[in-house]
Design an enzyme around this catalytic site. Sequence first.
Site, short mmCIF file in Angstrom:
data_model
loop_
_atom_site.label_atom_id
_atom_site.label_comp_id
_atom_site.label_asym_id
_atom_site.label_seq_id
_atom_site.Cartn_x
_atom_site.Cartn_y
_atom_site.Cartn_z
N GLY A 125 57.02 6.03 49.26
CA GLY A 125 58.32 5.37 49.19
C GLY A 125 58.65 4.50 50.40
N SER A 126 57.60 3.93 51.06
CA SER A 126 57.93 3.09 52.22
C SER A 126 58.68 1.83 51.78
CB SER A 126 56.67 2.75 53.02
OG SER A 126 55.84 1.89 52.28
N ASN A 127 58.35 1.32 50.60
CA ASN A 127 59.10 0.14 50.11
C ASN A 127 60.53 0.52 49.76
OD1 ASN A 127 57.45 -2.46 49.76
ND2 ASN A 127 56.04 -0.84 49.17
N LEU A 198 53.93 4.52 39.10
CA LEU A 198 52.61 4.45 38.48
C LEU A 198 52.60 4.54 36.95
CD1 LEU A 198 50.45 6.40 41.08
CD2 LEU A 198 50.77 3.94 40.82
N ASN A 215 58.73 -5.67 39.84
CA ASN A 215 57.70 -4.81 40.42
C ASN A 215 57.04 -5.53 41.59
OD1 ASN A 215 55.78 -2.65 40.58
ND2 ASN A 215 54.29 -3.93 39.53
N HIS A 217 53.24 -5.83 43.44
CA HIS A 217 51.83 -5.48 43.28
C HIS A 217 51.10 -5.86 44.57
CE1 HIS A 217 48.23 -4.53 41.06
NE2 HIS A 217 47.67 -5.61 41.60
N ASP A 258 51.23 -5.46 35.17
CA ASP A 258 51.11 -6.53 36.18
C ASP A 258 51.07 -7.92 35.56
OD1 ASP A 258 50.89 -4.44 38.04
OD2 ASP A 258 48.72 -4.33 37.73
N GLU A 287 54.89 -6.41 52.31
CA GLU A 287 55.82 -5.87 51.31
C GLU A 287 57.19 -5.57 51.91
OE1 GLU A 287 52.78 -3.83 48.13
OE2 GLU A 287 53.64 -2.54 49.65
C1 GRF Z 1 52.76 -0.55 47.36
O1 GRF Z 1 51.62 -1.04 48.00
C2 GRF Z 1 53.07 -1.36 46.13
O2 GRF Z 1 52.57 -2.66 46.16
C3 GRF Z 1 52.37 -0.63 45.03
O3 GRF Z 1 52.45 0.72 45.41
C4 GRF Z 1 52.55 0.84 46.81
C5 GRF Z 1 53.71 1.75 47.11
O4 GRF Z 1 53.78 2.10 48.46
N1 GRF Z 1 52.93 -0.96 43.75
P1 GRF Z 1 55.04 2.90 49.02
O5 GRF Z 1 55.15 4.20 48.23
O6 GRF Z 1 56.24 2.04 48.84
O7 GRF Z 1 54.73 3.14 50.46
#
Ligand code: GRF
Length: 302
Positions: A125-127, A198, A215, A217, A258, A287
């Site tokens: 969940g870093s994003n 996923l 999304n 990618h 995608d 990202e």
């Molecule tokens: C990211 O690299 C994103 O592009 C892909 O899954 C990864 C998720 O990373 N869809 P995080 O859990 O947000 O760290």
Amino acid sequence: MFKGLQQKWKVSGWQLLLIITTFALGGSLCGYSGRKILGLFAIDSSLPRVILYLLLITLLWPLCVLIISIPLGQFAFFKTYINKIGRRIFGKRRQTTDNKPQEETTTVHRPSSFVRIAIFASGAGSNARAIINHFRNSPAVKVALIVSNKPEAGVLKIASTENIPSLIIEKEKFFRGNAYVDELKEKGIDFVVLAGFLWKVPSALIKAYQNKIINIHPALLPKYGGKGMYGAHVHEAVIANKETESGITIHYVDELYDHGSIILQAKCEVTENDTPESLAGKIHTLEHLHYPTAVETLLTKH
Ligand code: GRF
């Protein structure tokens, strides 16, 4: 003192440095422009000069700080900061003259005035964290829900620390039931952001949120996309094919993996020394830089 500011504004040490630099440079620009403009008026007596100067720098300060914040990448922070000061000053001033209760005189951002987003994630969940941080003080966008298909996902810990409601979804209901559309609508969700989610998004959800699901990618689509192309698999394939560049793609979600139309792409170099791990690091940096602002642009600038 710096630690206190960092906690108050919820920013990193590096961002705090940029914010302080913006204040310093913005203040100097403001003083300089104020003196230049003052020179255009032929006022000899000192009191009116001082009053005019104070008036000028009060008016110029927000503008100068916003101008300086752009090259330093701090525009979003200062926009919110200046808005807040404005609301405080003008809200209070009206309250004293009108003698009305505060709710009637200040701009109150009730929950309904926010665009409420749900972040769907299956992993660390870093994003999601970058997006939560970005919108923490936003008057326009609220991260209202974190959705995950994995009860042990790191993203759920982030939700709990941040006091954001979360929802763990089950396969059967997601793919053969209502895809949780009723629950999302009940919670007032306007927009869905997938960040490392996923599972394929079922058509019931896509239909309910037409052009409102995006999304990210970790490659430059249409290359390295499709079923099975996620996480380390993507970076391994990019390196195995001796690509010299990779990057990220932010796109709308449709019924194929995608596949939806592309909103934004950003690139990074792939060197001979890169490993899937080092490339993943570069991709994550891209990202975190682009996803929150892309969401903001989509939700507030159209
Ligand atoms: C990211 O690299 C994103 O592009 C892909 O899954 C990864 C998720 O990373 N869809 P995080 O859990 O947000 O760290």
